[in-house]
Design a protein around this motif. Structure first.
Motif, PDB file in Angstrom:
ATOM      1  N   GLY A  68       0.817  -1.214   0.000  1.00 39.02           N
ATOM      2  CA  GLY A  68       0.000   0.000   0.000  1.00 39.02           C
ATOM      3  C   GLY A  68       0.848   1.261   0.000  1.00 39.02           C
ATOM      4  N   THR A  69       1.982   1.217  -0.642  1.00 36.59           N
ATOM      5  CA  THR A  69       2.932   2.334  -0.649  1.00 36.59           C
ATOM      6  C   THR A  69       2.373   3.574  -1.334  1.00 36.59           C
ATOM      7  N   LEU A  70       1.680   3.396  -2.427  1.00 38.85           N
ATOM      8  CA  LEU A  70       1.175   4.541  -3.178  1.00 38.85           C
ATOM      9  C   LEU A  70      -0.086   5.092  -2.515  1.00 38.85           C
ATOM     10  N   PRO A  71      -0.314   6.411  -2.619  1.00 41.09           N
ATOM     11  CA  PRO A  71      -1.385   7.046  -1.855  1.00 41.09           C
ATOM     12  C   PRO A  71      -2.810   6.699  -2.291  1.00 41.09           C
ATOM     13  N   SER A  72      -3.030   6.357  -3.558  1.00 45.82           N
ATOM     14  CA  SER A  72      -4.404   6.088  -3.992  1.00 45.82           C
ATOM     15  C   SER A  72      -4.460   4.847  -4.875  1.00 45.82           C
ATOM     16  N   LYS A  73      -5.651   4.301  -5.006  1.00 47.31           N
ATOM     17  CA  LYS A  73      -5.851   3.119  -5.831  1.00 47.31           C
ATOM     18  C   LYS A  73      -5.661   3.435  -7.311  1.00 47.31           C
ATOM     19  N   GLN A  74      -6.030   4.656  -7.711  1.00 46.88           N
ATOM     20  CA  GLN A  74      -5.887   5.038  -9.112  1.00 46.88           C
ATOM     21  C   GLN A  74      -4.427   5.117  -9.523  1.00 46.88           C
ATOM     22  N   ILE A  75      -3.606   5.699  -8.675  1.00 41.49           N
ATOM     23  CA  ILE A  75      -2.173   5.783  -8.979  1.00 41.49           C
ATOM     24  C   ILE A  75      -1.569   4.386  -9.013  1.00 41.49           C
ATOM     25  N   THR A  76      -1.969   3.528  -8.087  1.00 36.66           N
ATOM     26  CA  THR A  76      -1.474   2.152  -8.063  1.00 36.66           C
ATOM     27  C   THR A  76      -1.857   1.430  -9.351  1.00 36.66           C
ATOM     28  N   ALA A  77      -3.099   1.600  -9.810  1.00 39.17           N
ATOM     29  CA  ALA A  77      -3.542   0.953 -11.045  1.00 39.17           C
ATOM     30  C   ALA A  77      -2.754   1.460 -12.246  1.00 39.17           C
ATOM     31  N   LEU A  78      -2.489   2.756 -12.307  1.00 37.50           N
ATOM     32  CA  LEU A  78      -1.708   3.308 -13.425  1.00 37.50           C
ATOM     33  C   LEU A  78      -0.276   2.788 -13.419  1.00 37.50           C
ATOM     34  N   VAL A  79       0.325   2.703 -12.233  1.00 36.73           N
ATOM     35  CA  VAL A  79       1.698   2.198 -12.148  1.00 36.73           C
ATOM     36  C   VAL A  79       1.747   0.725 -12.550  1.00 36.73           C
TER      37      VAL A  79
END
Length: 126
Positions: free
Chosen positions: A48-59
């Motif tokens: 859960g390092t990235l702040p949002s689910k959207q950013i995680t999905a893009l990465v």
């Protein structure tokens, strides 16, 4: 064919058949890159390092595209020099298809989530 004709054919000249060839070290580099490009998205989701689910999905999508390109280069031996550039056209086609498939999948999943699981039914609000 006799042994002498094999030796005469093999000795002295190298013929280029227009196909890219790889070595054991090339395959190992592709394998290591594949493992790393798989492990990093798993780590990002699990920690859960990235702040949002959207950013995680893009990465994760970016890692998926890079991994497909790595597979095409190291395991399918695509390069702009082989087969008079046709393999580069296949690479471009594959990248376009992957972008369409990834964006379409995310679009469908988003709409399924919003249409099949309305917030008012989940929370009891009217």
């Amino acid at each position: 064919m006799s042994t002498d004709s094999h030796a005469a054919h093999a000795g002295g000249h190298h013929h280029d058949d227009g196909h890219a060839h790889s070595t054991f070290s090339g395959y190992m580099l592709g394998f290591v890159l594949s493992v790393v490009l798989t492990a990093i998205p798993f780590w990002l989701v699990m920690s859960g390092t990235l702040p949002s689910k959207q950013i995680t999905a893009l990465v994760i999508m970016a890692f998926a595209v890079v991994q497909i390109v790595v597979h095409m280069i190291y395991f399918l031996h695509m390069s702009p020099k082989s087969e008079n550039g046709w393999s580069m056209m296949a690479l471009i086609f594959t990248i376009v298809m992957v972008v369409i498939a990834l964006s379409g999948s995310l679009w469908v999943m988003n709409h399924l989530n919003s249409n099949m699981m309305p917030i008012h039914e989940m929370t009891g609000m009217k």
